[in-house]
Scaffold this motif. Structure first.
Motif, PDB file in Angstrom:
ATOM      1  N   ILE A   1       4.799  30.510  63.264  1.00  6.49           N
ATOM      2  CA  ILE A   1       6.088  30.996  62.783  1.00  6.49           C
ATOM      3  C   ILE A   1       7.197  30.712  63.792  1.00  6.49           C
ATOM      4  O   ILE A   1       8.359  30.507  63.429  1.00  6.49           O
ATOM      5  N   SER A   2       6.857  30.665  65.075  1.00  6.54           N
ATOM      6  CA  SER A   2       7.874  30.455  66.110  1.00  6.54           C
ATOM      7  C   SER A   2       8.607  29.134  65.945  1.00  6.54           C
ATOM      8  O   SER A   2       9.720  28.962  66.466  1.00  6.54           O
ATOM      9  N   HIS A   3       8.027  28.202  65.228  1.00  8.68           N
ATOM     10  CA  HIS A   3       8.679  26.911  64.990  1.00  8.68           C
ATOM     11  C   HIS A   3       9.623  26.965  63.789  1.00  8.68           C
ATOM     12  O   HIS A   3      10.317  25.985  63.515  1.00  8.68           O
ATOM     13  N   ARG A   4       9.665  28.102  63.092  1.00  7.35           N
ATOM     14  CA  ARG A   4      10.417  28.186  61.843  1.00  7.35           C
ATOM     15  C   ARG A   4      11.575  29.172  61.878  1.00  7.35           C
ATOM     16  O   ARG A   4      12.325  29.275  60.902  1.00  7.35           O
ATOM     17  N   THR A   5      11.691  29.928  62.964  1.00  3.36           N
ATOM     18  CA  THR A   5      12.780  30.907  63.041  1.00  3.36           C
ATOM     19  C   THR A   5      13.081  31.238  64.493  1.00  3.36           C
ATOM     20  O   THR A   5      12.229  31.047  65.373  1.00  3.36           O
ATOM     21  N   ARG A   6      14.290  31.738  64.716  1.00  3.25           N
ATOM     22  CA  ARG A   6      14.674  32.199  66.053  1.00  3.25           C
ATOM     23  C   ARG A   6      14.629  33.719  66.151  1.00  3.25           C
ATOM     24  O   ARG A   6      15.075  34.288  67.148  1.00  3.25           O
ATOM     25  N   LEU A   7      14.106  34.372  65.151  1.00  3.65           N
ATOM     26  CA  LEU A   7      13.958  35.820  65.221  1.00  3.65           C
ATOM     27  C   LEU A   7      13.033  36.188  66.372  1.00  3.65           C
ATOM     28  O   LEU A   7      12.030  35.511  66.621  1.00  3.65           O
ATOM     29  N   PRO A   8      13.340  37.259  67.097  1.00  4.63           N
ATOM     30  CA  PRO A   8      12.431  37.695  68.166  1.00  4.63           C
ATOM     31  C   PRO A   8      11.092  38.128  67.598  1.00  4.63           C
ATOM     32  O   PRO A   8      11.023  38.693  66.501  1.00  4.63           O
ATOM     33  N   MET A   9      10.031  37.862  68.343  1.00  3.72           N
ATOM     34  CA  MET A   9       8.693  38.200  67.868  1.00  3.72           C
ATOM     35  C   MET A   9       7.804  38.564  69.041  1.00  3.72           C
ATOM     36  O   MET A   9       8.048  38.162  70.181  1.00  3.72           O
ATOM     37  N   ILE A  10       6.755  39.316  68.731  1.00 14.31           N
ATOM     38  CA  ILE A  10       5.818  39.752  69.761  1.00 14.31           C
ATOM     39  C   ILE A  10       4.416  39.793  69.178  1.00 14.31           C
ATOM     40  O   ILE A  10       4.230  40.110  67.999  1.00 14.31           O
ATOM     41  N   PHE A  11       3.427  39.446  70.006  1.00 18.11           N
ATOM     42  CA  PHE A  11       2.013  39.535  69.629  1.00 18.11           C
ATOM     43  C   PHE A  11       1.428  40.773  70.287  1.00 18.11           C
ATOM     44  O   PHE A  11       1.522  40.950  71.503  1.00 18.11           O
ATOM     45  N   VAL A  12       0.830  41.641  69.496  1.00 17.13           N
ATOM     46  CA  VAL A  12       0.209  42.872  69.995  1.00 17.13           C
ATOM     47  C   VAL A  12      -1.216  42.919  69.474  1.00 17.13           C
ATOM     48  O   VAL A  12      -1.437  43.124  68.284  1.00 17.13           O
ATOM     49  N   ARG A  13      -2.181  42.725  70.385  1.00 18.38           N
ATOM     50  CA  ARG A  13      -3.569  42.658  69.945  1.00 18.38           C
ATOM     51  C   ARG A  13      -4.178  44.036  69.719  1.00 18.38           C
ATOM     52  O   ARG A  13      -4.812  44.288  68.704  1.00 18.38           O
ATOM     53  N   ARG A  14      -3.980  44.936  70.676  1.00 23.74           N
ATOM     54  CA  ARG A  14      -4.691  46.222  70.633  1.00 23.74           C
ATOM     55  C   ARG A  14      -3.906  47.276  69.847  1.00 23.74           C
ATOM     56  O   ARG A  14      -2.681  47.327  69.909  1.00 23.74           O
ATOM     57  N   PHE A  15      -4.648  48.110  69.155  1.00 22.85           N
ATOM     58  CA  PHE A  15      -4.037  49.208  68.406  1.00 22.85           C
ATOM     59  C   PHE A  15      -3.272  50.141  69.346  1.00 22.85           C
ATOM     60  O   PHE A  15      -2.160  50.588  69.045  1.00 22.85           O
ATOM     61  N   GLU A  16      -3.854  50.449  70.503  1.00 25.72           N
ATOM     62  CA  GLU A  16      -3.213  51.352  71.440  1.00 25.72           C
ATOM     63  C   GLU A  16      -1.861  50.815  71.896  1.00 25.72           C
ATOM     64  O   GLU A  16      -0.895  51.569  72.066  1.00 25.72           O
ATOM     65  N   ASP A  17      -1.772  49.497  72.081  1.00 26.06           N
ATOM     66  CA  ASP A  17      -0.512  48.905  72.508  1.00 26.06           C
ATOM     67  C   ASP A  17       0.512  48.897  71.381  1.00 26.06           C
ATOM     68  O   ASP A  17       1.713  49.003  71.619  1.00 26.06           O
ATOM     69  N   LEU A  18       0.047  48.760  70.141  1.00 25.29           N
ATOM     70  CA  LEU A  18       0.952  48.847  69.005  1.00 25.29           C
ATOM     71  C   LEU A  18       1.584  50.235  68.946  1.00 25.29           C
ATOM     72  O   LEU A  18       2.798  50.376  68.737  1.00 25.29           O
TER      73      LEU A  18
END
Length: 423
Positions: free
Chosen positions: A90-107
């Motif tokens: 998706i990062s190649h299709r928009t300039r909207l800020p984004m974040i990857f959060v793997r763990r439930f606790e971090d979410l």
């Protein structure tokens, strides 16, 4: 000790990382914690768009990107991913800020430490329930299309604070399928994704007309299987290729290319081979396995498709142009109940009057159905004109956020919003 001897010998034959795990399993060293954690991370935004699925389902989010970019101008938007591959694509299709959060606790920490107001969901992915544990935000399901597929209405709708829908047809769909559902939670906004002016992906065809065949995929199970590809697909393509002065555009659903269904893959390959052969003989036909179908519709004079959002999108944008729906089950009465659009257009189902050749050959002799298509457009999308759906969507977001902030004033949350991580 036996444990020490075993650990030392394991270290000699295993790589260092495996040896560390082995020592921890033996109780000699503590297990290392997760390879990343989040504390005190400030990622400012007002609106979160949650997406927990792999990149194969990115098409569900992609169609919303232009609308979300409009929203971002007035209320900062953050895309939250649970699969890093989906974010990278998706990062190649928009300039909207984004974040990857793997763990439930971090979410949970991300939500609690940033105080977002609104969370949007474009599907019913199973991990959505981890995001729904946050009690402060307004959680809104917006879906990724408007269609009559069985999967369009799920009992999961009850989990969200609100569900945004396109129009009267979706309201009736929820009323017919769900028991004990609060209909007041439905918010009508039209179809904002159709307000976008995309750069055209099809050039004009001066030699004649363009017919698009756009089959859907086979679904997760037989109840959600609406594809015509393995039943009528090759026959449809053969009939269209035989018409003089016609350009065929074959635009299959993105997931067809990854299908494990032998009949689907064989039909897809056969269609591509036929189109390649026709082009070698001087044709100008198109196979589009990627690309944006909405950016092609302006150059399409008639559409043949299945029960899916594609036909309704075409109906919204071009109700004056012929539309054909297929039915693999051959039950016209059931189809007209489940997919009302079929009452306003020819149906390919193999029954008398529904033969492929007859419908394709008479495709442009359907002036009498034009008024019915206009009536059906109002049933699915109301009276909203192009551009108005986006305004309704933005206005609804403002109302939901302000209403939630008002309800939160003077109210303290003394406990974490975290729930069970068993989902």
């Amino acid at each position: 000790m036996v444990k020490d001897w075993l650990a030392e010998n394991l270290s000699a034959v295993l790589n260092s990382r495996t040896a560390v795990k082995a020592r921890a399993w033996l109780g000699l060293t503590p297990m290392s914690r997760a390879n990343h954690e989040m504390y005190g991370i400030r990622v400012p935004a007002e609106v979160v768009v949650y997406f927990g699925d792999p990149a194969a389902k990115n098409y569900q989010l992609e169609q919303w990107l232009p609308v979300l970019e409009r929203l971002h101008v007035r209320r900062k938007v953050l895309l939250v991913f649970r699969r890093v591959g989906a974010l990278r694509e998706i990062s190649h299709r928009t300039r909207l800020p984004m974040i990857f959060v793997r763990r439930f606790e971090d979410l949970v920490r991300l939500y609690d430490e940033n105080g977002y107001h609104l969370c949007l969901y474009v599907n019913n992915g199973f991990s959505n329930f981890q995001s729904l544990t946050n009690a402060r935000m307004v959680h809104v399901h917006v879906n990724h299309g408007e269609s009559d597929k069985l999967s369009m209405v799920s009992n999961q709708a009850k989990a969200y604070d609100k569900v945004m829908i396109a129009g009267p047809a979706a309201r009736e769909r929820h009323r017919a399928v769900l028991v004990d559902f609060n209909e007041a939670n439905l918010v009508t906004v039209g179809r904002p994704q159709l307000d976008v002016d995309f750069p055209p992906e099809l050039g004009p065809y001066s030699a004649g007309r363009t017919i698009m065949y756009a089959p859907t995929w086979e679904g997760e199970n037989e109840a959600n299987n609406y594809t015509s590809l393995d039943t009528y697909g090759v026959q449809i393509v053969d009939c269209v290729l035989a018409l003089p002065g016609i350009r065929l555009v074959y635009k299959p659903h993105p997931r067809i290319m990854d299908s494990k269904h032998a009949g689907i893959t064989q039909a897809h390959s056969a269609i591509v081979e036929r189109i390649d052969a026709a082009n070698r003989a001087g044709g100008s036909h198109v196979v589009s396995e990627g690309g944006n179908i909405l950016a092609m519709f302006d150059q399409v004079d008639a559409l043949i498709t299945d029960v899916s959002s594609v036909g309704l999108d075409f109906l919204y944008l071009h109700p004056d142009r012929p539309l054909v729906i297929t039915d693999r089950r051959g039950d016209r009465a059931q189809l007209e109940r489940d997919a009302p659009v079929s009452r306003a257009c020819p149906v390919i189902d193999g029954r008398p009057g529904g033969e492929v050749g007859q419908i394709v050959n008479n495709l442009f002799d359907t002036a009498e159905t034009s008024a019915r298509r206009m009536e059906m457009r109002r049933f699915y999308f109301g009276d909203l004109g192009r551009g108005q759906s986006t305004q309704e969507f933005l206005r609804a977001g403002d109302v939901l956020i302000e209403d939630r902030l008002e309800k939160l004033r003077g109210r303290e949350f003394h406990v974490s919003s975290a729930g069970s991580s068993d989902s």
